[in-house]
Write a protein that holds these residues in place. Structure first.
Motif, PDB file in Angstrom:
ATOM      1  N   UNK A  32       0.813  -1.234   0.000  1.00 50.01           N
ATOM      2  CA  UNK A  32       0.000   0.000   0.000  1.00 50.01           C
ATOM      3  C   UNK A  32       0.839   1.272   0.000  1.00 50.01           C
ATOM      4  N   UNK A  33       2.005   1.244   0.618  1.00 49.43           N
ATOM      5  CA  UNK A  33       2.831   2.445   0.714  1.00 49.43           C
ATOM      6  C   UNK A  33       3.766   2.628  -0.481  1.00 49.43           C
ATOM      7  N   UNK A  34       3.756   1.672  -1.409  1.00 45.68           N
ATOM      8  CA  UNK A  34       4.690   1.722  -2.536  1.00 45.68           C
ATOM      9  C   UNK A  34       4.243   2.740  -3.581  1.00 45.68           C
ATOM     10  N   UNK A  35       5.181   3.496  -4.103  1.00 48.44           N
ATOM     11  CA  UNK A  35       4.909   4.457  -5.168  1.00 48.44           C
ATOM     12  C   UNK A  35       5.041   3.749  -6.517  1.00 48.44           C
ATOM     13  N   UNK A  36       3.917   3.534  -7.185  1.00 50.87           N
ATOM     14  CA  UNK A  36       3.906   2.856  -8.492  1.00 50.87           C
ATOM     15  C   UNK A  36       3.571   3.822  -9.626  1.00 50.87           C
ATOM     16  N   UNK A  37       3.803   5.102  -9.408  1.00 54.95           N
ATOM     17  CA  UNK A  37       3.451   6.105 -10.426  1.00 54.95           C
ATOM     18  C   UNK A  37       4.225   5.898 -11.727  1.00 54.95           C
ATOM     19  N   UNK A  38       5.424   5.332 -11.631  1.00 51.24           N
ATOM     20  CA  UNK A  38       6.192   5.099 -12.859  1.00 51.24           C
ATOM     21  C   UNK A  38       5.452   4.140 -13.794  1.00 51.24           C
ATOM     22  N   UNK A  39       4.843   3.096 -13.227  1.00 52.96           N
ATOM     23  CA  UNK A  39       4.052   2.171 -14.041  1.00 52.96           C
ATOM     24  C   UNK A  39       2.707   2.761 -14.410  1.00 52.96           C
ATOM     25  N   UNK A  40       2.122   3.535 -13.521  1.00 56.98           N
ATOM     26  CA  UNK A  40       0.792   4.101 -13.769  1.00 56.98           C
ATOM     27  C   UNK A  40       0.815   5.176 -14.842  1.00 56.98           C
ATOM     28  N   UNK A  41       1.960   5.809 -15.050  1.00 58.15           N
ATOM     29  CA  UNK A  41       2.033   6.885 -16.043  1.00 58.15           C
ATOM     30  C   UNK A  41       1.673   6.402 -17.443  1.00 58.15           C
ATOM     31  N   UNK A  42       2.004   5.142 -17.738  1.00 56.65           N
ATOM     32  CA  UNK A  42       1.695   4.632 -19.074  1.00 56.65           C
ATOM     33  C   UNK A  42       0.188   4.618 -19.313  1.00 56.65           C
ATOM     34  N   UNK A  43      -0.577   4.140 -18.349  1.00 55.04           N
ATOM     35  CA  UNK A  43      -2.028   4.092 -18.515  1.00 55.04           C
ATOM     36  C   UNK A  43      -2.654   5.478 -18.421  1.00 55.04           C
ATOM     37  N   UNK A  44      -2.085   6.326 -17.571  1.00 52.45           N
ATOM     38  CA  UNK A  44      -2.666   7.653 -17.372  1.00 52.45           C
ATOM     39  C   UNK A  44      -2.352   8.604 -18.517  1.00 52.45           C
ATOM     40  N   UNK A  45      -1.218   8.411 -19.164  1.00 51.37           N
ATOM     41  CA  UNK A  45      -0.807   9.348 -20.211  1.00 51.37           C
ATOM     42  C   UNK A  45      -0.801   8.701 -21.592  1.00 51.37           C
ATOM     43  N   UNK A  46       0.111   7.757 -21.806  1.00 50.57           N
ATOM     44  CA  UNK A  46       0.295   7.207 -23.153  1.00 50.57           C
ATOM     45  C   UNK A  46      -0.943   6.499 -23.681  1.00 50.57           C
ATOM     46  N   UNK A  47      -1.419   5.489 -22.918  1.00 49.77           N
ATOM     47  CA  UNK A  47      -2.558   4.708 -23.401  1.00 49.77           C
ATOM     48  C   UNK A  47      -3.799   5.572 -23.549  1.00 49.77           C
ATOM     49  N   UNK A  48      -3.958   6.545 -22.661  1.00 43.04           N
ATOM     50  CA  UNK A  48      -5.103   7.458 -22.765  1.00 43.04           C
ATOM     51  C   UNK A  48      -5.025   8.261 -24.056  1.00 43.04           C
ATOM     52  N   UNK A  49      -3.834   8.700 -24.418  1.00 40.32           N
ATOM     53  CA  UNK A  49      -3.651   9.441 -25.669  1.00 40.32           C
ATOM     54  C   UNK A  49      -3.929   8.536 -26.871  1.00 40.32           C
ATOM     55  N   UNK A  50      -3.468   7.276 -26.804  1.00 41.42           N
ATOM     56  CA  UNK A  50      -3.732   6.331 -27.893  1.00 41.42           C
ATOM     57  C   UNK A  50      -5.232   6.186 -28.129  1.00 41.42           C
ATOM     58  N   UNK A  51      -5.970   6.002 -27.040  1.00 38.12           N
ATOM     59  CA  UNK A  51      -7.414   5.807 -27.154  1.00 38.12           C
ATOM     60  C   UNK A  51      -8.090   7.046 -27.735  1.00 38.12           C
ATOM     61  N   UNK A  52      -7.672   8.213 -27.278  1.00 41.73           N
ATOM     62  CA  UNK A  52      -8.245   9.459 -27.803  1.00 41.73           C
ATOM     63  C   UNK A  52      -7.903   9.647 -29.277  1.00 41.73           C
ATOM     64  N   UNK A  53      -6.692   9.268 -29.654  1.00 42.90           N
ATOM     65  CA  UNK A  53      -6.281   9.439 -31.046  1.00 42.90           C
ATOM     66  C   UNK A  53      -7.117   8.569 -31.978  1.00 42.90           C
ATOM     67  N   UNK A  54      -7.340   7.306 -31.605  1.00 44.07           N
ATOM     68  CA  UNK A  54      -8.162   6.423 -32.436  1.00 44.07           C
ATOM     69  C   UNK A  54      -9.584   6.957 -32.530  1.00 44.07           C
ATOM     70  N   UNK A  55     -10.130   7.461 -31.413  1.00 49.33           N
ATOM     71  CA  UNK A  55     -11.476   8.018 -31.437  1.00 49.33           C
ATOM     72  C   UNK A  55     -11.531   9.257 -32.328  1.00 49.33           C
ATOM     73  N   UNK A  56     -10.481  10.086 -32.263  1.00 50.64           N
ATOM     74  CA  UNK A  56     -10.422  11.263 -33.130  1.00 50.64           C
ATOM     75  C   UNK A  56     -10.381  10.859 -34.598  1.00 50.64           C
ATOM     76  N   UNK A  57      -9.624   9.804 -34.906  1.00 49.07           N
ATOM     77  CA  UNK A  57      -9.570   9.308 -36.285  1.00 49.07           C
ATOM     78  C   UNK A  57     -10.948   8.829 -36.754  1.00 49.07           C
ATOM     79  N   UNK A  58     -11.636   8.092 -35.890  1.00 47.24           N
ATOM     80  CA  UNK A  58     -12.969   7.588 -36.238  1.00 47.24           C
ATOM     81  C   UNK A  58     -13.936   8.744 -36.488  1.00 47.24           C
ATOM     82  N   UNK A  59     -13.882   9.767 -35.640  1.00 49.36           N
ATOM     83  CA  UNK A  59     -14.764  10.923 -35.823  1.00 49.36           C
ATOM     84  C   UNK A  59     -14.452  11.659 -37.124  1.00 49.36           C
TER      85      UNK A  59
END
Length: 511
Positions: A337-364
């Motif tokens: 519980x006390x461990x800082x896992x932000x280094x791993x979480x950054x991928x889902x919070x930033x990169x993967x979120x951008x990927x998903x938005x980009x594909x949706x933007x392409x579809x639109x």
């Protein structure tokens, strides 16, 4: 100042291969793991990664599996001892191979091995055997370089910006020793902290074919090594879902390129409609071009809709694997519980979120392409029908006018003997070209032609005047229809989201 020494350098490969249902199970199963054996052969280790597939969502594939360990150990003792572990596993539809080659911390007698120079990483990378173009895993890979660095300071004192730069410089040197060719070295992306030690990431996840993901993890506390061993299977899963997210995005970029080309073809078809004159009848060339467009558009629309569907299909696996990625991190967070896992979480919070938005933007952006084709098809079909009807109507009017003229000429020619004075002594049949006969014959011919032409002109003028109102209405309708197509084709440009490496993204580790 002499370069710093490092202790027990490691190379970890996390490679992932999609399970192919169409191939025989034996070939399907061995494809990735034979590549692992080839890497071991580079170190003079003839170790067979003995595997056996079994049913289940997540299966440890080692045929030597015991109750408490599913890894395959190997070692080679010499002046520079090498040991390692192979961990084959299947995660649902994906074969994974975690392969570790390292300089051991202790020798055969249990004595601590000596520190080595950074250049030792060159010896851990013979013939570039770890690189993506050599492993060629269908779903990608992650390379993790680990090393012990224990200077006179303890980790809690390495918090200044200057010391952070020193640690990053050390990671850069390790990577350059591992990959001497600068062209193959991925750029620095960001830094952070994981399990109490600094970690540095190289390679920008942009969906390009040349993407190479490498992590350099500098151990400064025994806690890091202990947690790595405990969470090793979880890291295999985390990197698996990460690779599948990036692979889905990479494939979507391939579809995007084809869609962009198809969209340009759609614009060309729309331009044909826009270039048509609205105030006059089309010539034969323009009419033929429209007929050809009627044949091309249905086929173009079908392939375009198929590409839209493919692009949307990559959005779903990206979303599913992103959820799995987050789930695995939550499992680790629950354990620590006390461990800082932000280094791993950054991928889902930033990169993967951008990927998903980009594909949706392409579809639109591409969504209205099919609608434009349908509207263009309706407009072209309507214009062709109108032009063809006008041509048929003009031909009919011409035939009617000519008919009226011929009829009038016949009436005049037939009635001429009754109102032209006859000369009995002249026989027109036997002597048709005598002076009196010539005048009468010529007069009747000219009078008949004049009557026919006059009647044709009057009939044509009356018919054309009658259809002018209807033609004006049709032109007005075409102008309105063309305006709708032009208005619909003005779409917003695609929301391209760029990802560039920035030093500002590097977050200093927290104590």
């Amino acid at each position: 100042m002499s370069p710093p020494k490092i202790y027990a350098p490691n190379v970890h490969l996390f490679a992932y291969q999609l399970r192919k249902e169409s191939e025989p199970q034996k070939d399907n199963l061995k494809e990735l793991f034979e590549k692992g054996e080839n890497i071991l052969n580079q170190f003079g280790i003839n170790q067979i990664i003995d595997i056996q597939d079994k049913p289940g969502y997540r299966v440890d594939l080692s045929a030597q599996q015991t109750e408490d360990d599913a890894s395959i150990f190997f070692e080679k003792w010499s002046d520079s001892p090498i040991t390692g572990i192979a961990y084959p596993v299947r995660i649902h539809d994906t074969f994974a191979l975690a392969l570790n080659v390292r300089r051991p911390e202790k020798n055969e007698q249990g004595i601590k091995t000596d520190d080595v120079d950074i250049d030792f990483f060159k010896r851990l990378h013979p013939s570039d055997c770890w690189m993506p173009n050599q492993v060629n895993a269908s779903l990608g890979q992650t390379l993790l370089l680990t090393l012990w660095y224990t200077p006179e300071k303890t980790w809690q004192f390495w918090n200044s910006r200057e010391d952070q730069k020193k640690l990053q410089s050390l990671a850069d040197k390790c990577l350059r020793a591992f990959i001497p060719d600068k062209l193959d070295t991925p750029p620095f992306y960001r830094s952070g902290q994981l399990f109490g030690s600094p970690i540095f990431e190289y390679g920008i996840p942009d969906g390009l074919e040349s993407y190479c993901h490498i992590l350099v993890w500098i151990f400064v506390t025994p806690e890091t090594d202990t947690k790595l061993q405990e969470e090793y299977p979880n890291l295999v899963d985390i990197f698996c879902y990460r690779a599948k997210v990036i692979q889905a995005y990479k494939l979507s970029r391939s579809v995007y390129k084809v869609l962009s080309h198809e969209y340009k073809e759609i614009k060309k078809e729309i331009a044909i409609v826009e270039s048509l004159p609205d105030d006059k009848t089309l010539d034969a060339t323009n009419l033929e071009a429209l007929k050809k467009a009627l044949k091309r558009i249905p086929s173009l629309n079908f392939s375009y809709v198929e590409l839209i569907r493919d692009l949307d299909n990559y959005r779903l696996p990206l979303k599913i694997n992103l959820q799995n990625y987050k789930r695995e991190i939550k499992l680790i967070q629950k354990k620590y519980p006390q461990e800082d896992l932000s280094f791993l979480e950054n991928f889902s919070a930033e990169n993967a979120h951008i990927f998903e938005e980009q594909i949706q933007a392409d579809l639109d952006y591409f969504a209205n392409g099919s609608d434009l084709l349908e509207k263009a098809l309706d407009a072209i079909r309507g214009r062709v029908e109108i032009e063809q009807a006008e041509r048929d109507r003009n031909l009919q009017k011409t035939i009617q006018s000519v008919g009226f003229g011929i009829g009038a000429a016949g009436v005049v020619a037939a009635s001429a003997p009754y109102w032209i004075k006859q000369e009995p002594e002249i026989i027109p049949i036997n002597k048709p070209f005598l002076s009196s006969s010539l005048n009468t014959f010529t007069f009747i011919i000219l009078l008949s032609l004049s009557a026919g032409l006059l009647t044709w002109g009057i009939a044509s003028g009356w018919m054309n005047g009658k259809s002018s109102i209807a033609g004006g209405k049709q032109r007005l309708q075409r102008l309105i229809s063309r305006g709708k197509i032009l208005h619909t084709s003005q779409s917003q440009p695609i929301n391209t989201i760029s990802q560039q490496p920035e030093d500002a993204r590097s977050q200093p580790p927290t104590p």
